[in-house]
Design a protein around this motif. Structure first.
Motif, PDB file in Angstrom:
ATOM      1  N   THR A  45       2.074  19.696   6.266  1.00  0.00           N
ATOM      2  CA  THR A  45       1.997  19.243   7.651  1.00  0.00           C
ATOM      3  C   THR A  45       1.598  20.342   8.628  1.00  0.00           C
ATOM      4  OG1 THR A  45       4.375  19.650   7.886  1.00  0.00           O
ATOM      5  CG2 THR A  45       3.695  17.429   7.250  1.00  0.00           C
ATOM      6  N   ASP A  46       1.796  21.589   8.243  1.00  0.00           N
ATOM      7  CA  ASP A  46       1.476  22.706   9.129  1.00  0.00           C
ATOM      8  C   ASP A  46       1.022  23.909   8.301  1.00  0.00           C
ATOM      9  OD1 ASP A  46       1.215  24.514  11.153  1.00  0.00           O
ATOM     10  OD2 ASP A  46       3.337  24.638  11.669  1.00  0.00           O
ATOM     11  N   PRO A  67       2.286  10.029   7.457  1.00  0.00           N
ATOM     12  CA  PRO A  67       1.872  10.574   6.155  1.00  0.00           C
ATOM     13  C   PRO A  67       2.536  11.910   5.899  1.00  0.00           C
ATOM     14  CG  PRO A  67       0.113  10.785   7.788  1.00  0.00           C
ATOM     15  CD  PRO A  67       1.170   9.924   8.406  1.00  0.00           C
ATOM     16  N   TYR A  68       2.793  12.186   4.658  1.00  0.00           N
ATOM     17  CA  TYR A  68       3.406  13.433   4.181  1.00  0.00           C
ATOM     18  C   TYR A  68       4.908  13.517   4.461  1.00  0.00           C
ATOM     19  CZ  TYR A  68      -1.541  14.710   4.673  1.00  0.00           C
ATOM     20  OH  TYR A  68      -2.899  14.708   4.628  1.00  0.00           O
ATOM     21  N   LYS A  69       5.355  12.966   5.598  1.00  0.00           N
ATOM     22  CA  LYS A  69       6.744  13.195   6.008  1.00  0.00           C
ATOM     23  C   LYS A  69       7.751  12.628   5.019  1.00  0.00           C
ATOM     24  CE  LYS A  69       6.158  15.398   9.926  1.00  0.00           C
ATOM     25  NZ  LYS A  69       6.665  16.761  10.132  1.00  0.00           N
ATOM     26  N   GLY A  80       0.804  -1.213   0.000  1.00  0.00           N
ATOM     27  CA  GLY A  80       0.000   0.000   0.000  1.00  0.00           C
ATOM     28  C   GLY A  80       0.841   1.269   0.000  1.00  0.00           C
ATOM     29  N   ARG A  81       0.274   2.332   0.558  1.00  0.00           N
ATOM     30  CA  ARG A  81       0.976   3.624   0.602  1.00  0.00           C
ATOM     31  C   ARG A  81       2.019   3.661   1.713  1.00  0.00           C
ATOM     32  NH1 ARG A  81      -3.742   8.147  -0.731  1.00  0.00           N
ATOM     33  NH2 ARG A  81      -4.894   6.856  -2.231  1.00  0.00           N
ATOM     34  N   GLN A  82       1.930   2.699   2.625  1.00  0.00           N
ATOM     35  CA  GLN A  82       2.888   2.556   3.717  1.00  0.00           C
ATOM     36  C   GLN A  82       2.864   3.765   4.654  1.00  0.00           C
ATOM     37  OE1 GLN A  82       6.724   1.133   1.926  1.00  0.00           O
ATOM     38  NE2 GLN A  82       5.453   0.875   0.089  1.00  0.00           N
ATOM     39  N   GLU A  83       1.657   4.247   4.917  1.00  0.00           N
ATOM     40  CA  GLU A  83       1.470   5.359   5.847  1.00  0.00           C
ATOM     41  C   GLU A  83       0.646   4.881   7.048  1.00  0.00           C
ATOM     42  OE1 GLU A  83       1.766   9.090   2.725  1.00  0.00           O
ATOM     43  OE2 GLU A  83      -0.204   8.540   3.517  1.00  0.00           O
ATOM     44  N   GLU A 135      18.357  14.036   0.479  1.00  0.00           N
ATOM     45  CA  GLU A 135      17.779  14.042   1.818  1.00  0.00           C
ATOM     46  C   GLU A 135      16.595  13.086   1.843  1.00  0.00           C
ATOM     47  OE1 GLU A 135      17.298  17.997   3.818  1.00  0.00           O
ATOM     48  OE2 GLU A 135      17.607  18.728   1.784  1.00  0.00           O
ATOM     49  N   PRO A 136      16.462  12.302   2.918  1.00  0.00           N
ATOM     50  CA  PRO A 136      15.317  11.402   2.996  1.00  0.00           C
ATOM     51  C   PRO A 136      13.993  12.135   3.043  1.00  0.00           C
ATOM     52  CG  PRO A 136      16.471  11.511   5.094  1.00  0.00           C
ATOM     53  CD  PRO A 136      17.332  12.229   4.089  1.00  0.00           C
ATOM     54  N   SER A 137      14.004  13.362   3.546  1.00  0.00           N
ATOM     55  CA  SER A 137      12.812  14.210   3.582  1.00  0.00           C
ATOM     56  C   SER A 137      13.266  15.655   3.621  1.00  0.00           C
ATOM     57  CB  SER A 137      11.946  13.885   4.802  1.00  0.00           C
ATOM     58  OG  SER A 137      12.658  14.128   5.990  1.00  0.00           O
TER      59      SER A 137
END
Length: 258
Positions: free
Chosen positions: A241-242, A216-218, A199-202, A229-231
């Motif tokens: 996220t904010d 999610p999103y991260k 799946g989306r793995q979230e 960068e990983p994120s």
């Protein structure tokens, strides 16, 4: 274009409050549909797997490759059978019009790869023709030549379709298959991930115990930045996220400029 003779029977024109009320009613049904789609994807992740015993072989840009090679080292493979070969309408200048429309919908593959998933195409056309077609149509997906009974064995000998596979070291399993109208929605990272076993793995997803999941999103990133960068750097306020913090940051920046 419609003329006065065949004028469209359009819905009524209403005021803003009436439109917003109608929109609110529609959202109730759309949210129910979204929850139903998520539940179906969760059920799909629990489907039984089928072990692949045959050693299927394909032709790639660099020569012969196995089905295992098509994973490119990742755990999941979504393999689409596209019709590009002698006898198909459009040959040799084009692939099947439906398959081509689908290929035009595909987003940047880096995002799929970041979820340990590879998307690839396969046809019976020789590699030289596939390379020429990809260059003409500006397509970037890996595209292989079928050389054995793969298409017949996996339900795509006479019609297109996506087969989904999972790799456990050198063992391969078929986990899902979708074709016909199910192929119409394919192209986004979410449509592909929703048919994979992981799946989306979230974390919000209903998945079997032990399945990989992140916030999610991260994990989202720019497609040219996954290796750097990983994120995205946490010092930046992200609108995803904010949103309130991001709006405040924009206002502060605009105030400095003015």
């Amino acid at each position: 274009m419609a003329t006065s003779k065949d004028k469209l029977k359009t819905p009524p024109v209403v005021s803003q409050p009436e439109w917003e009320a109608a929109h609110t009613q529609m959202l109730v049904k759309e949210k129910a549909f979204t929850r139903s789609r998520d539940a179906l994807a969760a059920e799909r992740r629990r489907m039984p797997w089928m072990a692949i015993e045959n050693k299927y072989e394909f032709e790639g840009p660099k020569g012969k490759v196995s089905l295992l090679d098509l994973f490119e080292g990742r755990k999941q493979l979504v393999l689409y059978r596209a019709f590009f070969e002698p006898g198909v309408f459009g040959w040799p200048d084009h692939a099947c019009r439906g398959c081509s429309l689908g290929a035009d919908q595909i987003g940047h593959l880096t995002h799929l790869n970041a979820r340990d998933t590879t998307l690839a195409y396969a046809s019976r056309a020789p590699q030289a023709d596939i390379a020429r077609l990809k260059a003409r149509m500006e397509w970037e997906m890996p595209w292989y030549t079928i050389t054995d009974s793969f298409d017949k064995d996996f339900g795509v000998e006479e019609w297109h379709g996506h087969n989904v596979f999972f790799r456990d070291d050198d063992k391969i399993f078929r986990t899902y298959f979708i074709n016909n109208r199910g192929d119409e929605a394919m192209g986004t990272i979410w449509s592909y991930l929703d048919i994979t076993p992981l799946g989306r793995q979230e974390k919000w997803e209903d998945s079997p115990e032990g399945y990989p999941q992140t916030e999610p999103y991260k994990w989202w990133n720019w497609h040219d930045n996954y290796n750097a960068e990983p994120s995205p750097n946490p010092k930046w306020v992200d609108i995803i996220t904010d949103p309130k913090g991001a709006a405040l940051r924009r206002q502060e920046q605009e105030a400095k400029v003015s």
